[in-house]
Design an enzyme around this catalytic site. Structure first.
Site, PDB file in Angstrom:
ATOM      1  N   GLU A  90       1.525  -0.662  -5.129  1.00 11.96           N
ATOM      2  CA  GLU A  90       0.496   0.335  -5.417  1.00 11.96           C
ATOM      3  C   GLU A  90       1.223   1.671  -5.431  1.00 11.96           C
ATOM      4  O   GLU A  90       1.518   2.243  -4.387  1.00 11.96           O
ATOM      5  CB  GLU A  90      -0.600   0.343  -4.350  1.00 11.96           C
ATOM      6  N   ASP A 101       0.842  -1.193   0.000  1.00 15.55           N
ATOM      7  CA  ASP A 101       0.000   0.000   0.000  1.00 15.55           C
ATOM      8  C   ASP A 101       0.882   1.249   0.000  1.00 15.55           C
ATOM      9  O   ASP A 101       1.873   1.333   0.735  1.00 15.55           O
ATOM     10  CB  ASP A 101      -0.880  -0.012   1.256  1.00 15.55           C
TER      11      ASP A 101
END
Length: 552
Positions: free
Chosen positions: A281, A222
Site C-alpha cells: 500500500e 500498510d
C-alpha cells in the site's frame, strides 16, 4: 436482435485456470478484501470476526476469487480500528483466537483460496509493550530509540521538532510531560517506529516468520511508503500536507531508502515455499516511483491508486491504464487494478450514485477484470453497495474524521447485508451491527441478488468465472482497437502454446449510445445492448465482452 446481459455456458470456455501449485499465481489473481469487523459476526456482539469469515468461505469460493486479504485482527485498543497494533502475534478477542485464525487459513486453502494478512510496520499502538517501556524510560534510552523521539524547538522546547503534519489532521508530534516529543504520522495513539534501529528490523522479520509459519500466503504492507524518514527530519515547508500525498515526495514518505527494507522482506519471503507474496500500500507521486516498490528483488505488487482516482472519462482512464502497464512492465511486475477499499468512498457513489453510479460501476467491473494483471475486489462492491452518507453522528468514530475536516471513512465500512428484510440483514445473530445498515439495502442483500440474473452479484460471479476460464484473460498484454469518441476498446490475445483468438472489451464512457463492430461471440455485458449482426449499439456507461476466434 435485442440482447440483455449476455452469458455463455461454462462448457463453452476453454479452462486454463491453475489449480496446481499456482506458480506466480499473484500475477493475475483476483483478491477479495475482507474488512473483518464488517464482514460477518459469529457471536452476536455486532462486530465481524474470524469465525464469521470462516462461515462465509463457501460464498467467497462460489464468487470465484483466488485469495482473501484480511484487514488487521491483531490485539489492539482499536483507536484506528486495528491499524494500531499492540501485539502483532496475537488475535484480539474481539475477532477470535489464534486457533480461529489457523482454522480460517486451513479452510480457505481447502476451498482453493489463499490468505493475505495485513502487516503494519510504520507504527505500533501506544499500548504496545515497546511504547509503554519507552514512556517509562528516560530520554536517550534504548527503549525510546525504537521510536522517533526528539526535543522540541524554541527556547523551552515547546514547539514541535519540525512542521510535519498527521495524515489524520493536526501536528504529527505529541509532547510528553518530560518535554520530549514523539512522532505519529497518523493518530497520537500510533507512534512511528524508528527503522534506523536494527532491533525494529529484527522484530518485524520475526513477526513475518510467525505468520508465514501459521500458514498465510502473503502480506499487505500498510503504509509501505513510510518507515524511512529523511535524514535530519527536515521541514516540509508547506501546510495542508495531506493534499501532497501521491503528488510529491515528502521527507517522511516515499524516501529512497525504504526500498532497503522491502528487499530484506523479499529475501525472507523467497526463503519460504508456496509463492508467498507481499503487496505494497504505497502512495507515490509518479507511476515510475510506485513501480519501484515492485522491482524484481522487492515486493510483488503495489496498489494502483492512480487507477482508483481516475475520472470516468475515456482519455483519463486510457492514460492511467497505459502508464500503469508501462511502468509495471518496466520492472517485470504485474499491474494491479482496484476500484474501492476501506479508506475511500465506494465507487458507486464516486461515479455519481443512484442508477448512473450503478451503471458505471457495472461497466467498471468488466473493464477492470479484463485488464492485464491482478484485480482487487472490496467486500460489497460485488453487491453494488453505495457509500453510506448519512450515518448518525454517534456512530462516526473514524480518527481521520475526528482529527480532520469532518470527512471520514465510516461510510465505506458499513457491514455487509446477507439476507432478510430488516437490518442487520443476517450480518450477525445478535440483531445489531457496529455501524447501522441502511434499511433500503434489503434489495442489495446476497440472498436478494443470488436469484436475479441481472444483479450485480451475478455480473461479478459470471465475469470472474469467464476470467478464470478464458485463455486471454489474466496476465499478459493488451492491444487497443479504434473506437468511437468516448469509448475504450481493446483486445486481450490468448497466450500460451496452442492458444488462439482472444477476448475483446468495449466500454462506452460517453453520454450517448455508440455503434461498435461485433468483434466475436458476445460473452457478457454490463447492461442491455442491441446488436444487428455486424455491429452492436452500446449505450452510455456500458461495457461488453466478446470471445474472439482466430480467423483463417
Amino acid at each position: 436482435m435485442t440482447q440483455d446481459t449476455l452469458i455463455v455456458p461454462a462448457e463453452d470456455l476453454t479452462a486454463s485456470g491453475d489449480t496446481g501449485d499456482g506458480a506466480r499465481w499473484w500475477r493475475d489473481a483476483v483478491i477479495y478484501q475482507v474488512y473483518v469487523r464488517s464482514f460477518a459476526d459469529s457471536d452476536g456482539d455486532g462486530v465481524g470476526d474470524l469465525p464469521g469469515v470462516r462461515s462465509r468461505l463457501p460464498y467467497l469460493a462460489g464468487l470465484g476469487v483466488d485469495a482473501l486479504w484480511l484487514t488487521p485482527f491483531y490485539v489492539s485498543p482499536m483507536a484506528d480500528f486495528g491499524y494500531d497494533v499492540a501485539d502483532y502475534r496475537g488475535v484480539d478477542p474481539l475477532f477470535g483466537t489464534l486457533d480461529d485464525a489457523r482454522g480460517l487459513i486451513a479452510d480457505a486453502h481447502a476451498h482453493g483460496m489463499r490468505i493475505i494478512v495485513d502487516v503494519v510496520p510504520n507504527h505500533t499502538s501506544d499500548r504496545h509493550a515497546w511504547f509503554r517501556a519507552a514512556l517509562a524510560a528516560a530520554p536517550g534510552s534504548a527503549e525510546r530509540a525504537r521510536y522517533i523521539f526528539r526535543d522540541g524547538r524554541g527556547p523551552d522546547g515547546a514547539e514541535p521538532p519540525n512542521d510535519w503534519e498527521s495524515v489524520f489532521g493536526g501536528p504529527a508530534w505529541t509532547r510528553l510531560p518530560d518535554g520530549q516529543w514523539y512522532l505519529h504520522l497518523f493518530a497520537p495513539e500510533q507512534p512511528d517506529l524508528n527503522w534506523e534501529n536494527p532491533e525494529v528490523h529484527a522484530e518485524f522479520a520475526d513477526v513475518l516468520k510467525f505468520w508465514l509459519d501459521v500458514g498465510v500466503d502473503g502480506f499487505r504492507v500498510d503504509v509501505a511508503h513510510g518507515m524511512a524518514k529523511a535524514p535530519g527530519l527536515p521541514d516540509v515547508g508547506h501546510a495542508d500536507q495531506v493534499e501532497m500525498l501521491g503528488t510529491a515526495v515528502l521527507p517522511y514518505f516515499d524516501q529512497d531508502h525504504v526500498h532497503d527494507i522491502h528487499r530484506g522482506w523479499r529475501r525472507l519471503l523467497d526463503s519460504y515455499g508456496g509463492q508467498r507474496i507481499a503487496v505494497a500500500e504505497a502512495w507515490a507521486p509518479t507511476p515510475e516511483r510506485l513501480a519501484a516498490y515492485t522491482r524484481p528483488d522487492e515486493l510483488h505488487q503495489a496498489f494502483n491508486f492512480h487507477y482508483l482516482t481516475a475520472s470516468w472519462e475515456a482519455p483519463a482512464l486510457r492514460e492511467v491504464i497505459e502508464e500503469s502497464l508501462r511502468t509495471a512492465g518496466g520492472v517485470g511486475a504485474p499491474a494491479t487494478w482496484v476500484l474501492s477499499n476501506h479508506d475511500v468512498k465506494r465507487h458507486v457513489t464516486r461515479y455519481g450514485g443512484g442508477d448512473r453510479g450503478l451503471r458505471r460501476a457495472r461497466a467498471a467491473a468488466l473493464l477492470t477484470l479484463a485488464l492485464p494483471g491482478s484485480s482487487y475486489v472490496y467486500q460489497g462492491e460485488e453487491l453494488g453497495l453505495p457509500e453510506v452518507l448519512d450515518l448518525p453522528e454517534e456512530f462516526q468514530r473514524d480518527p481521520q474524521r475526528l482529527r480532520g475536516d469532518g470527512a471520514g471513512r465510516d461510510g465505506c465500512r458499513v457491514p455487509l447485508p446477507w439476507e432478510g428484510e430488516e437490518p442487520p440483514f443476517g450480518f450477525g445473530a445478535g440483531g445489531g451491527s457496529w455501524l447501522p445498515i441502511p434499511t433500503d439495502w434489503r434489495d442489495l442483500t446476497v440472498a436478494a441478488q443470488r436469484d436475479d440474473p441481472g444483479s450485480m452479484l451475478n455480473l461479478y460471479t459470471e465475469a470472474l468465472r469467464i476470467r478464470r476460464g478464458h485463455p486471454a484473460l489474466g496476465d499478459g498484454s493488451l492491444r487497443w482497437l479504434d473506437g468511437p469518441s468516448g469509448t475504450l476498446v481493446f483486445v486481450r490475445e490468448s497466450a500460451g502454446e496452442g492458444a488462439r483468438g482472444g477476448l475483446a472489451c468495449a466500454v462506452n464512457l460517453g453520454g450517448r449510445a455508440v455503434r461498435v463492430p461485433a468483434y466475436g461471440t458476445p460473452l457478457l455485458a454490463s447492461g442491455p445492448v442491441r446488436g444487428d449482426g455486424g455491429h452492436v449499439e452500446l449505450p452510455p456507461d456500458t461495457a461488453l465482452w466478446w470471445d474472439v476466434k482466430e480467423e483463417g
